[in-house]
Design an enzyme around this catalytic site. Structure first.
Site, PDB file in Angstrom:
ATOM      1  N   TYR A 101      -0.625  -0.522  11.959  1.00 48.23           N
ATOM      2  CA  TYR A 101       0.601  -1.265  11.529  1.00 48.23           C
ATOM      3  C   TYR A 101       1.471  -1.687  12.745  1.00 48.23           C
ATOM      4  O   TYR A 101       1.565  -0.548  13.561  1.00 48.23           O
ATOM      5  CB  TYR A 101       1.319  -0.334  10.442  1.00 48.23           C
ATOM      6  CG  TYR A 101       0.581  -0.130   9.058  1.00 48.23           C
ATOM      7  CD1 TYR A 101       0.905  -1.022   8.145  1.00 48.23           C
ATOM      8  CD2 TYR A 101      -0.164   1.056   8.721  1.00 48.23           C
ATOM      9  CE1 TYR A 101       0.417  -0.821   6.927  1.00 48.23           C
ATOM     10  CE2 TYR A 101      -0.707   1.219   7.447  1.00 48.23           C
ATOM     11  CZ  TYR A 101      -0.259   0.151   6.667  1.00 48.23           C
ATOM     12  OH  TYR A 101      -0.947   0.349   5.335  1.00 48.23           O
ATOM     13  N   TYR A 140      -7.657   3.477   8.427  1.00 47.75           N
ATOM     14  CA  TYR A 140      -6.824   4.089   9.531  1.00 47.75           C
ATOM     15  C   TYR A 140      -6.901   5.526   9.177  1.00 47.75           C
ATOM     16  O   TYR A 140      -6.813   5.922   7.954  1.00 47.75           O
ATOM     17  CB  TYR A 140      -5.489   3.483   9.874  1.00 47.75           C
ATOM     18  CG  TYR A 140      -4.684   3.574   8.455  1.00 47.75           C
ATOM     19  CD1 TYR A 140      -3.983   4.515   8.177  1.00 47.75           C
ATOM     20  CD2 TYR A 140      -4.448   2.288   7.841  1.00 47.75           C
ATOM     21  CE1 TYR A 140      -3.212   4.532   6.881  1.00 47.75           C
ATOM     22  CE2 TYR A 140      -3.718   2.205   6.666  1.00 47.75           C
ATOM     23  CZ  TYR A 140      -2.939   3.501   6.454  1.00 47.75           C
ATOM     24  OH  TYR A 140      -2.233   3.317   5.271  1.00 47.75           O
ATOM     25  N   ARG A 150      -8.153   6.210   5.539  1.00 46.47           N
ATOM     26  CA  ARG A 150      -7.656   5.447   4.182  1.00 46.47           C
ATOM     27  C   ARG A 150      -8.692   4.342   4.136  1.00 46.47           C
ATOM     28  O   ARG A 150      -9.063   3.724   5.180  1.00 46.47           O
ATOM     29  CB  ARG A 150      -6.221   4.810   4.521  1.00 46.47           C
ATOM     30  CG  ARG A 150      -4.820   5.672   4.395  1.00 46.47           C
ATOM     31  CD  ARG A 150      -4.854   6.497   2.983  1.00 46.47           C
ATOM     32  NE  ARG A 150      -5.321   5.810   1.804  1.00 46.47           N
ATOM     33  CZ  ARG A 150      -4.663   4.925   1.185  1.00 46.47           C
ATOM     34  NH1 ARG A 150      -3.701   4.603   1.702  1.00 46.47           N
ATOM     35  NH2 ARG A 150      -5.236   4.609   0.268  1.00 46.47           N
ATOM     36  N   HIS A 153      -7.129  -1.391   2.720  1.00 47.31           N
ATOM     37  CA  HIS A 153      -6.062  -1.593   1.668  1.00 47.31           C
ATOM     38  C   HIS A 153      -4.829  -2.580   2.119  1.00 47.31           C
ATOM     39  O   HIS A 153      -4.499  -2.692   3.173  1.00 47.31           O
ATOM     40  CB  HIS A 153      -5.649  -0.503   1.030  1.00 47.31           C
ATOM     41  CG  HIS A 153      -4.554   0.526   1.716  1.00 47.31           C
ATOM     42  ND1 HIS A 153      -5.350   1.497   2.756  1.00 47.31           N
ATOM     43  CD2 HIS A 153      -3.254   0.591   2.095  1.00 47.31           C
ATOM     44  CE1 HIS A 153      -4.212   1.863   3.487  1.00 47.31           C
ATOM     45  NE2 HIS A 153      -3.276   1.223   3.032  1.00 47.31           N
ATOM     46  N   HIS A 155      -1.009  -3.418   0.610  1.00 44.87           N
ATOM     47  CA  HIS A 155      -0.072  -2.724  -0.103  1.00 44.87           C
ATOM     48  C   HIS A 155       0.700  -4.027  -0.946  1.00 44.87           C
ATOM     49  O   HIS A 155       0.877  -5.146  -0.297  1.00 44.87           O
ATOM     50  CB  HIS A 155       1.262  -2.058   0.775  1.00 44.87           C
ATOM     51  CG  HIS A 155       0.394  -0.865   1.394  1.00 44.87           C
ATOM     52  ND1 HIS A 155       0.861   0.343   0.610  1.00 44.87           N
ATOM     53  CD2 HIS A 155       0.165  -0.817   2.300  1.00 44.87           C
ATOM     54  CE1 HIS A 155       0.388   1.329   1.383  1.00 44.87           C
ATOM     55  NE2 HIS A 155      -0.222   0.746   2.436  1.00 44.87           N
TER      56      HIS A 155
HETATM   57 FE   LIG Z   1      -1.214   1.866   3.862  1.00 44.27          FE
END
Ligand SMILES: [Fe+2]
Length: 230
Positions: A101, A140, A150, A153, A155
């Protein structure tokens, strides 16, 4: 503790011990009914002026092309009666193709991409449809447990047309091998509801030789609601 605006099993358990932070943040006292400051049926009007020209194309915010697999994501937003939710704000945020991110709290050992920041927003049209162009995010690690990764995905935050339709959730990609090991995905009790978090590959929405298409419809409330994903 359960939500009472959807059928049982659709929303994740607020305290789900395998998802460790829910133990700290989940409510330990019974819920109280309060008078909402505004009626939950108050209209939310999304002003088109909040949208900037490239908000629905996350791949055009740098000096060059971002790395990774360019994709288009589209779908329709429905209410509990299956009617389209028009002119409603949809916001998205995600990791880059390496699973990182653009945020100071994300310091894991994957590269940032100077051409990809991972945020976008758009309004639904008269059919309740949204559409945005992006890069397929990578999985990640998140430190919840040993080898905790995870599934890829995106959000989503949806405002709907009234406050009672507010939904924050996550969209996944088909056949991800990490589903079985992800306590966030697994915290939704109902198998059918979990599958409503998974997008479909769409040849119809694939754009020539430029990008593959994924379709993800969202139901804001009711028996067929898309689960909340926090
Ligand atoms: Fe996330």
């Amino acid at each position: 503790m359960k939500f009472d605006i959807v059928e049982p099993g659709i929303y994740p358990e607020l305290i789900y011990p395998a998802y460790k932070s829910t133990v700290k943040r989940g409510p330990s006292q019974p819920m109280l009914r309060i008078q909402a400051p505004l009626p939950v049926t108050e209209n939310i009007t999304a002003a088109p002026r909040i949208l900037l020209p490239n908000d629905a194309d996350l791949t055009v915010h740098g000096d060059g092309e971002p790395l990774g697999e360019k994709i288009v994501v589209t779908g329709r937003v429905f209410d509990e009666d299956g009617k389209p939710v028009r002119n409603s704000l949809v916001e998205v945020w995600q990791a880059n193709s390496a699973g990182r991110y653009w945020h100071k709290k994300d310091q894991h050992a994957a590269p940032l991409d100077p051409n990809f920041f991972g945020v976008g927003k758009m309004l639904t049209d008269d059919e309740g449809r949204y559409r945005f162009v992006t890069i397929k995010p990578g999985p990640y690690p998140w430190g919840n447990h040993d080898k905790a990764w995870r599934p890829a995905h995106i959000h989503f935050s949806l405002f709907g047309n009234v406050y009672a339709q507010r939904l924050v959730t996550q969209m996944y990609f088909p056949s991800d091998p990490l589903f079985d090991y992800d306590p966030i995905f697994q915290s939704v009790p109902d198998e059918g509801a979990r599958q409503r978090l998974v997008s479909r590959f769409s040849l119809e929405h694939t754009v020539g030789a430029e990008m593959l298409g994924y379709e993800f419809d969202i139901v804001l409330r009711g028996r067929n609601a898309t689960p909340m994903g926090l």
